[in-house]
Write a protein that holds these residues in place. Structure first.
Motif, short mmCIF file in Angstrom:
data_model
loop_
_atom_site.label_atom_id
_atom_site.label_comp_id
_atom_site.label_asym_id
_atom_site.label_seq_id
_atom_site.Cartn_x
_atom_site.Cartn_y
_atom_site.Cartn_z
N ARG A 103 14.98 38.57 38.60
CA ARG A 103 14.15 39.67 39.09
C ARG A 103 14.99 40.91 39.33
O ARG A 103 14.56 42.04 39.06
N GLY A 127 15.80 43.87 36.83
CA GLY A 127 14.90 45.00 36.66
C GLY A 127 15.34 46.25 37.41
O GLY A 127 14.82 47.34 37.15
N HIS A 129 12.26 36.05 31.66
CA HIS A 129 11.80 36.89 32.76
C HIS A 129 11.66 38.30 32.24
O HIS A 129 12.55 38.82 31.56
N LEU A 130 10.53 38.93 32.57
CA LEU A 130 10.19 40.21 31.98
C LEU A 130 10.58 41.40 32.84
O LEU A 130 10.38 42.55 32.41
N ALA A 131 11.15 41.17 34.02
CA ALA A 131 11.54 42.31 34.87
C ALA A 131 12.49 43.26 34.16
O ALA A 131 12.25 44.48 34.16
N ALA A 148 10.62 45.20 31.29
CA ALA A 148 9.74 46.27 31.74
C ALA A 148 10.50 47.52 32.16
O ALA A 148 9.91 48.60 32.26
N GLN A 153 9.63 48.63 27.04
CA GLN A 153 8.43 49.02 27.78
C GLN A 153 7.64 50.11 27.05
O GLN A 153 6.43 50.23 27.25
N LEU A 158 4.16 46.80 30.24
CA LEU A 158 3.90 45.76 31.23
C LEU A 158 3.61 46.36 32.60
O LEU A 158 4.27 47.30 33.04
N VAL A 170 4.32 41.24 34.66
CA VAL A 170 5.69 40.74 34.77
C VAL A 170 5.71 39.42 35.53
O VAL A 170 6.35 38.44 35.13
N SER A 175 6.01 35.80 33.01
CA SER A 175 7.43 35.41 32.94
C SER A 175 7.53 33.89 33.07
O SER A 175 7.25 33.34 34.14
#
Length: 305
Positions: free
Chosen positions: A16, A19, A204-206, A209, A214, A219, A224, A228
Motif C-alpha cells: 500500500r 502508492g 497490488h494496484l496502489a 494508480a 493511471q 483507478l 484499488v 488488488s
C-alpha cells in the motif's frame, strides 16, 4: 531465491505504501517497456503471434466460443478431449498488455506443448482499457472461468480441473480469479480454480494508480482496494506458482515476492521462481518450450491437481 519474510500486515502495508512513492520512482519501477530496446520489444510481440498460430491449426481446435453474453467476448480451446474420450484438465491463459493491448491471437503459444502432455488450453479475449474499466475486465475474466465450470464438459475439458495463469496484467487478472468474495455471486465453488501460475504479475494496484498507467486505467481508491489480489487472499486457496524474470523492472519483482509470501502466510502451497536470462516480455514464451523449467512447473502443477 527466497522471498522476503514478514507478517501479512507488514507485507500489505509495504505494498500500500508504494502508492506514496514519487511518480518518477514508480514510472521507473513499473515501466517494463523501458527495459528492452524498441527492436527487441517489436520482435517479442511478433513472436507471441507467430508462436500462437500453430495452435489454431491443431485438430479439434474450437475457436471464438462466446463465454460472456453481456460483452460478447470469446475464447478458443485447444487440445481438448474428443467425443468419447476422458475430459482433459484445462489451463486458462490470460494475456497481459497492461490491460490495454494484445489478444487471444497472441496467447496460444503454449497449447501444442501442453496438448502433448494431455492438457487442454483455453485463451480468452477481454475488452481493453480505456474503453472499459478494470472492474469490467475482471468481471469478464471471472465469467470465462464460470463458463468453463458450467459448460466446459461440452468442449472436452474437465470442469473439476480448471487451472489458470497469466503474464503481467494477466498475472494480476489471474490473482483476481484466486481472490475470495466473487465465487458465491457467480454460483461457482470457491475452489473452482485448482491451481495457478502467475508470471510477472501485479498484485497490488496502489503503485499502479500513482504511476503512468493511471492515464488509461483510471483507478478509483475503491477499485484499488477491491481489485488488488493481495488484499483478498482466499482462506481455501490452491497450489500457486509465482514466477518472474531476472530482467524485470524492480516493481514487478517486489510485488511477486510479496504475493508469494502472503500466499504462504495464509497457509497455502506456493512455489517461487525467478527465471534467469529472461525479460518481462520473453519469459512467458518459455511455456511454448516443454523443456524449460517454467513449462515443467506448469505441467507438474496440473498433474498434481
Amino acid at each position: 531465491m527466497t522471498a522476503p519474510s514478514g507478517s501479512a500486515a507488514e507485507l500489505l502495508g509495504a505494498l500500500r505504501g508504494e502508492g506514496r512513492l514519487s511518480r518518477e520512482a514508480l514510472d521507473r519501477d513499473y515501466n517494463a517497456r523501458a527495459t528492452v530496446t524498441s527492436a527487441r520489444f517489436d520482435e517479442e510481440m511478433q513472436r507471441y503471434r507467430q508462436l500462437s498460430q500453430p495452435a489454431r491449426a491443431m485438430p479439434g481446435a474450437t475457436l471464438d466460443v462466446v463465454y460472456d453474453e453481456i460483452s460478447g467476448q470469446t475464447l478458443d480451446i485447444f487440445g481438448a478431449a474428443a467425443p468419447g474420450e476422458r475430459l482433459k484438465p484445462v489451463f486458462l491463459f490470460v494475456h497481459g498488455g497492461y490491460w490495454r493491448a494484445l489478444s487471444k491471437l497472441d496467447s496460444a503459444f503454449m497449447a501444442p506443448a501442453l496438448a502433448e502432455r494431455g492438457i487442454a488450453t483455453a485463451v480468452l479475449d477481454y475488452r481493453l482499457a480505456p474503453a472499459v474499466s478494470l472492474a469490467e475486465i475482471v468481471r469478464e475474466v471471472r465469467q470465462a472461468v464460470s463458463f468453463l465450470w458450467r459448460r466446459g464438459a461440452n468442449y472436452g475439458v474437465d470442469p473439476q480441473r480448471i487451472f489458470a495463469g497469466g503474464s503481467s496484467a494477466g498475472g494480476h487478472l489471474t490473482g483476481t480469479l484466486l481472490a475470495n468474495g466473487w465465487q458465491a455471486a457467480a454460483q461457482v465453488p470457491e475452489n473452482v480454480v485448482k491451481g495457478a501460475l502467475t508470471i510477472s504479475g501485479l498484485f497490488h494496484l496502489a503503485p499502479i494508480a500513482a504511476s503512468f498507467v493511471q492515464e488509461w486505467i483510471g483507478l478509483t481508491p475503491r477499485e484499488v482496494a477491491e481489485l488488488s489480489p493481495a488484499e483478498h487472499i482466499s482462506g481455501i486457496g490452491c497450489p500457486l506458482i509465482v514466477a518472474f524474470a531476472s530482467g524485470e523492472p524492480a516493481g514487478f519483482g517486489r510485488q511477486s515476492r510479496a504475493y508469494h509470501q502472503l500466499w504462504r502466510e495464509a497457509g497455502h502451497e506456493c512455489g517461487f521462481m525467478e527465471i534467469p536470462d529472461r525479460n518481462h516480455f520473453d519469459v512467458v514464451l518459455d511455456l511454448a518450450d516443454p523443456e524449460t523449467m517454467l513449462s515443467h512447473a506448469l505441467t507438474e502443477l496440473v498433474r498434481r491437481g
